[in-house]
Design an enzyme around this catalytic site. Structure first.
Site, short mmCIF file in Angstrom:
data_model
loop_
_atom_site.label_atom_id
_atom_site.label_comp_id
_atom_site.label_asym_id
_atom_site.label_seq_id
_atom_site.Cartn_x
_atom_site.Cartn_y
_atom_site.Cartn_z
N ASP A 212 0.83 -1.21 0.00
CA ASP A 212 0.00 0.00 0.00
C ASP A 212 0.87 1.26 0.00
O ASP A 212 1.87 1.33 0.71
CB ASP A 212 -0.89 -0.01 1.25
CG ASP A 212 -1.87 1.15 1.26
OD1 ASP A 212 -2.80 1.14 0.44
OD2 ASP A 212 -1.68 2.08 2.07
N GLU A 257 13.11 -16.00 -0.86
CA GLU A 257 13.52 -17.16 -0.06
C GLU A 257 12.78 -18.42 -0.50
O GLU A 257 13.22 -19.52 -0.25
CB GLU A 257 13.29 -16.88 1.44
CG GLU A 257 14.34 -15.95 2.01
CD GLU A 257 13.99 -15.37 3.38
OE1 GLU A 257 12.98 -15.82 3.98
OE2 GLU A 257 14.70 -14.46 3.83
C1 NOJ Z 1 -4.28 3.25 -0.74
C2 NOJ Z 1 -5.46 2.38 -0.47
O1 NOJ Z 1 -5.82 1.71 -1.65
C3 NOJ Z 1 -6.56 3.28 0.07
O2 NOJ Z 1 -7.80 2.62 0.14
C4 NOJ Z 1 -6.12 3.80 1.40
O3 NOJ Z 1 -7.08 4.71 1.89
C5 NOJ Z 1 -4.77 4.51 1.30
N1 NOJ Z 1 -3.82 3.79 0.52
C6 NOJ Z 1 -4.18 4.70 2.67
O4 NOJ Z 1 -3.78 3.47 3.20
#
Ligand code: NOJ
Length: 546
Positions: A212, A257
């Protein structure tokens, strides 16, 4: 390095289903989707014909940002189930030949994470505060934020804390909501912790990690003010800094790994060259293709984005990825049904006021689906896309949950409209999302029109969006040329038409307003809508045997 078998490269051409668990299927009747619901519906995903599932965050979380605020990276959110349910799901999916990808959120945690609680309790100067970005404020009484950074969800990126002695204290950084404090990746404890989290899940059998906010992790420790015009890159204080790549090199060593594990970056950058740097050898395996996801319904623009994606991934030996939507953006059926068909985060608030022609949007979404499934590389399908669900724009204000809605004072509708629980069967809400007689209502209300869009209704209709996805995915799986990870030869085509060969399969999309002639072919394999007098109608894709 361990030896590789061809099956270890599954991710290079996989069809990956994005399962947004809160809205997929509710097993226990509380109105929120869960692991029990997902396990029970695995056969639906095998029938659909996908190779892997990406789960949005499933960890213990106060849900200030739908689970992207994680309090415990090694525990399952109780609303979703228990660790044993996740283990069972992983093994059942593997038994069905489906790989599991999970979401790891390294940029920030939750304010309910034990480290953050400890950092607050121990006060300024404590080593635990060094795992986040605590700073004194500016101004005579420290009452101003330490710098001018703005939260991506609106408002300042800093929140002031009350110190253990009750006085107004330091500020901490949160690039998203205040409940999502940013980790300090310059701190060795943060690096070690996340390396351990990766191993924890890989050891449980997870096949891949979606990372993310992957370009945001490292910050300029001087925390300088930023100008709104500063492009992401080495000089930017918090986006796409060069040192973020060190982190992914160490993560890649962990993934390597064991063969067959994949790291997928959510690298949302305007510059395709800078994005491609994340898939250099020894870094991530693939990154999401945001230029494709945002591209307007326009032949020239789409062809350019496709060419660019292929060209940029090729030198790194990485497969391209193709994605039309996800849980953060407007659903394609709505986007393609508006006058302005591109997606732009900053303009969501303005676009929601514009009319949507759902019939047109659906026709284009069908054509886009077949175009996407014909491209070389891996492809993502966000749940509900295969049902042709639209962006729900009339969610009552008091039911909206996205922090973007609150943080912009209701100016930006946020992302709830693409997160409405799926309709499975029946003619009344909850449309089989929850078991019959459940006490809980779906956490967001479903439009009554979705009675015609349920999995059951669409399974019974040969012309449905679901039938198209099933046929398209099956053909992609069985036609060697379509499934190959490379090999795309453009064919001459008139304005408004995209045409290319994938071996002996020919894909033609008509994005213009006039019917288009078909290139020479032996057979029509599949079309997103019926052909008319041997012509390809507007907003239609056909797959032909060359
Ligand atoms: C990207 C994620 O896809 C989104 O849903 C989220 O709000 C933000 N990152 C923060 O984690």
């Amino acid at each position: 390095m361990p030896e590789h078998a061809p099956s270890d490269f599954w991710w290079r051409t996989a069809a990956i289903y994005q399962l947004y668990m809160r809205s997929f299927a509710d097993g226990d009747g509380d109105g929120t989707g869960d692991l029990a619901g997902a396990r029970a519906r695995l056969p639906y995903l095998t029938d659909l014909g996908v190779d892997a599932i990406w789960f949005n965050p499933w960890y213990a979380s106060p849900m200030a940002d739908a689970g992207y605020d994680i309090a415990d990276y090694r525990a399952i959110e109780p609303v979703f189930g228990r660790l044993a349910d996740a283990d069972a799901l992983i093994s059942e999916a593997h038994g069905l030949g489906i790989k599991i990808i999970i979401d790891v959120v390294p940029n920030h945690g939750s304010d309910a994470h034990p480290w953050f609680a400890q950092a607050l309790a121990e006060g300024p100067g404590s080593p635990v505060r060094e795992r986040f970005w605590f700073r004194d404020g500016r101004g005579p009484d420290g009452g101003e934020p330490p710098n001018n950074w703005q939260s991506i969800f609106g408002g300042p990126a800093w929140t002031r804390v009350t110190e253990p002695d009750g006085t107004p204290g330091q500020w901490y950084l949160h690039l998203f909501a205040p409940e999502q404090p940013d980790f300090n990746w310059g701190n060795p404890a943060v690096r070690t912790e996340f390396e351990d989290v990766l191993r924890f899940w890989f050891d449980r059998g997870v096949d891949g990690i979606r990372i993310d906010s992957g370009a945001l992790l490292t910050k300029d420790p001087a925390l300088p003010d930023v100008s709104p015009d500063e492009p992401p890159g080495p000089a930017h204080p918090f986006t796409d800094r060069d040192d973020v790549h060190d982190i992914y090199r160490s993560w890649r060593a962990i993934a390597d790994e064991k063969p067959g594990r994949v790291l997928i970056g959510e690298i949302w950058l305007p510059d395709a060259q800078r994005t491609a740097a994340y898939v250099r050898p020894g870094e991530l395996h693939t990154v999401f293709n945001f230029p494709y996801l945002s591209c307007p319904w326009d032949a020239t623009a789409l062809r350019q984005v496709i060419e660019e994606a292929l060209a940029l991934n090729a030198p790194a030996g990485a497969p391209a990825t193709w994605v039309l939507s996800n849980h953060d953006v407007d659903r394609p059926v709505s986007r393609y049904g508006r006058a302005d068909t591109h997606f732009d985060l900053a303009r969501r608030r303005y676009l929601h006021g514009f009319p949507v022609d759902l019939a047109l949007g659906t026709r284009r979404a069908r054509a886009a689906a077949l175009l996407t499934l014909a491209l070389p590389g891996s492809v993502y399908i966000y749940q509900g896309e295969e049902l042709g669900l639209w962006e729900v724009q009339d969610i009552p204000d008091e039911l909206r949950q996205d922090p973007i809605w609150r943080r912009t004072g209701g100016e930006d509708p946020g992302r709830d409209g693409c997160r409405v629980p799926l309709p499975w069967s029946g003619t009344e809400p909850p449309f089989g999302f929850s078991p019959p007689g459940s006490p809980g209502e779906p956490w967001l209300p479903q439009p009554k029109e979705w009675r015609d869009y349920t999995v059951a209704a669409q399974s019974a209709s040969a012309g449905s969006m679901l039938a198209l996805y099933r046929e398209g995915l099956a053909m992609r799986r069985h036609e060697g040329a379509l499934r190959a990870e490379s090999g795309l030869d453009w064919l001459p085509a008139r304005d408004g038409v995209i045409a290319f060969d994938r071996g002996d399969v020919r894909c033609v999309t008509n994005l213009s307003e006039q019917p288009a002639g078909l290139p020479p072919h032996a057979e029509v394999l599949l079309a997103s809508d019926p052909l008319a007098d041997g012509q390809l109608p507007p907003d239609t894709t056909a797959w032909l045997r060359a």
